[in-house]
Each structure stands twice: as structure tokens, then as C-alpha cells.
Design an enzyme around this catalytic site. Structure first.
Site: not given
Ligand code: BV8
Length: 237
Positions: A57, A60, A110, A141, A206
């Protein structure tokens, strides 16, 4: 675009910051290729190796100083200023480019790189400096002086911030727009279904179809730096 919306919810992801030079998570060479999620973005990973996570972090946070907001961030700031209806900007991003692009009201579901959370007194403080140990000493802190700061970001398995406020907005908006997110992570990836269930129009901007594209009534593909200003012009007429 159907008639002018009166209440818009926007969700952004790493793709909106890509043209500013910030790594996304799932692209070629992206953040999750450089590090395993379980090592750097889970509480277990942090407990196992805090220095690795703090270093991830710190790097970043430091990289933020060298990048600037792009036209997509500026367009959303213009929307906030000029749109006469209600607007809620939710971001999954932990960078501060929406704020530096002029948005005053940003919901960081997040968390933020520039916020520190004390694990002793649970105070949140604005934080710009490294958080890794220096000469074996973790920074104190600002409130309780304990050396127990962690990045104020939501890791996998942790509860995203302000979920009640988000679900209330999804239930009442008439337009939900998702920008630059892969739709891979929940609960954010499920927001489009929530909004649809309450009758909202849904639009995805997107680079390419996301994992949730099929949930959107309309999808436009291309760089956010082009699509977002164009869409904001349409909304502001
Ligand atoms: C939770 C912060 C309970 C830290 C992040 C099984 C099934 C379903 C869900 C789960 C499961 N097992 C576990 C889970 C839950 C889990 C989850 O979803 N896991 C996934 C892997 C399956 N989720 C959690 O644990 C969350 N908490 O569920 O708590 C709850 C439930 C309901 C209600 C309340 C509580 C917590 C998840 C948070 C994790 N923290 N980030 C940090 O930044 O280091 S996640 C991180 O990845 C991001 O914050 C974001 O959320 C996630 C996805 O990232 P994106 O932003 O979408 O980026 P990515 O690279 O993936 O995609 C980029 C996109 O941009 C692409 O599509 C690309 O084409 C496009 N792009 C690229 N360039 C451009 C562009 N678009 C336009 N222009 C461009 N130039």
C-alpha cells in the site's frame, strides 16, 4: 438514452483511473498479477506479514503523487456541479483522483489509500506518509500513539463502507451507471441487479464487456476518458 434522469448513482472501478497511469487489478501485468490477493488484500495476509502488506500500500500511495486525474474524473466533477438532480458517486477505488478531479462528494466503499485506521483506538486519520516500519518502528497513531496503523481499505472478507446508504440510493435512483469495473467483486458487482430490480435504467461504460455486462440495459465500450465526457454531455443536454 431515455428521458433525462432525476437521480443517478455512478459506480466507478480501477478502469476510470487506468488512463491516469494507475494499474488496474485484472489487466495484463495488473496488481493481482504482481501479488496474490490472499497475501496483500486480506486481514489474514496482513496478520501473516504486515510489512509485505504495508509495503504494497505504501507503493500504491506513493505512486498517486506522480499521476493526475483524467478527463473521465473531470467529467464526473462537472456532472456533480451542473446536474440539477441527485447524484451519488460511489467508487471502489482507493485513489484520490475523483477528489483531485474536482468531485467533492465521493463515497469510497472500499476505503482510501490516504486514510489510516488505528487498530488500537479505531481512529481514522488522513495519511500521506509510508506506513511501513522504519528502523523497526511502525508509525504511531496520531491520537493514541500506538504503533498499530493499518491502511483504511476494505480487504476481502471485510464489510464495505456505507452499504445502507448505497442500497437506499440504488432503490430510489432512476439511472445506475457503472464505469471501468470488471464486475468481479461483490457486493459492488451486484449493484446493477439491485438497481434494475427497482426499475432503474442501467448503463455500463467500460473498455470491454465486463463479467456483468449482460445485466445492463445498455453497454458502451471504449476508454473512459472518451466515453464519460460524452455521456455527461448527453445527461447535461
Ligand atoms: C464482502 C480495496 C460481506 C483494496 C478491494 C464467492 C462468490 C461471490 C462473492 C464472494 C465469494 N467468495 C467471497 C466473496 C466475497 C468477496 C468477493 O467478491 N470475492 C470475489 C473475488 C469473488 N467480496 C468481499 O470479500 C467484499 N466483502 O463480501 O463482505 C458482505 C456482503 C454483502 C454486503 C455486505 C458485506 C469486500 C471486497 C473488497 C475487496 N477490496 N479493493 C485495494 O484496492 O487494495 S477489491 C478491488 O477489486 C476493487 O476495489 C474492486 O472492488 C475489485 C474489482 O476491481 P475493478 O475496480 O473492477 O478493477 P479490475 O482490474 O478488476 O477491472 C478493471 C476494469 O476496467 C476492466 O473491466 C477493464 O476492462 C476496464 N478498463 C481498463 N482500462 C479502462 C477500462 N475501462 C474504461 N477505460 C479504460 N481506460
Amino acid at each position: 438514452m431515455a428521458d433525462t434522469p432525476t437521480s443517478i448513482v455512478v459506480l466507478t472501478g480501477a478502469g476510470i483511473s487506468a488512463e491516469s497511469g494507475i494499474d488496474t487489478f485484472r489487466s495484463e501485468g495488473g496488481l493481482w498479477e504482481q501479488h496474490r490477493i490472499e497475501d496483500v488484500a486480506t486481514p489474514e495476509g496482513f496478520a501473516r506479514n504486515p510489512d509485505l502488506v504495508l509495503g504494497f500500500y505504501d507503493a500504491r500511495r506513493e505512486a498517486l503523487a506522480a499521476v493526475d486525474p483524467n478527463p473521465a474524473h473531470h467529467a464526473l466533477a462537472r456532472l456533480e456541479t451542473e446536474f440539477s438532480g441527485e447524484l451519488l458517486l460511489i467508487t471502489q477505488n482507493v485513489d484520490d483522483l475523483h477528489e483531485r478531479g474536482g468531485s467533492a462528494r465521493v463515497l469510497h466503499m472500499h476505503g482510501e489509500l490516504k486514510s489510516a485506521l488505528c487498530q488500537s483506538c479505531e481512529t481514522r486519520s488522513r495519511w500521506d506518509a509510508p506506513m511501513s516500519a522504519k528502523d523497526g518502528q511502525r508509525p504511531a497513531c496520531p491520537v493514541c500513539k500506538a504503533p498499530s496503523l493499518r491502511p483504511d481499505v476494505v480487504w476481502f472478507g471485510e464489510m464495505p463502507y456505507q452499504m445502507d446508504r448505497i442500497y437506499a440510493a440504488l432503490a430510489t435512483c432512476d439511472l445506475f451507471v457503472s464505469i471501468g469495473t470488471s464486475g468481479a467483486v461483490y457486493p459492488a458487482a451486484g449493484f446493477v441487479q439491485e438497481a434494475r430490480a427497482f426499475g432503474a435504467e442501467t448503463l455500463e461504460l467500460n473498455l470491454e464487456p465486463s463479467e456483468g455486462s449482460h445485466f445492463f440495459a445498455t453497454s458502451r465500450h471504449g476508454p473512459a476518458g472518451q466515453l464519460v465526457p460524452q455521456w455527461v454531455d448527453e445527461v447535461l443536454g
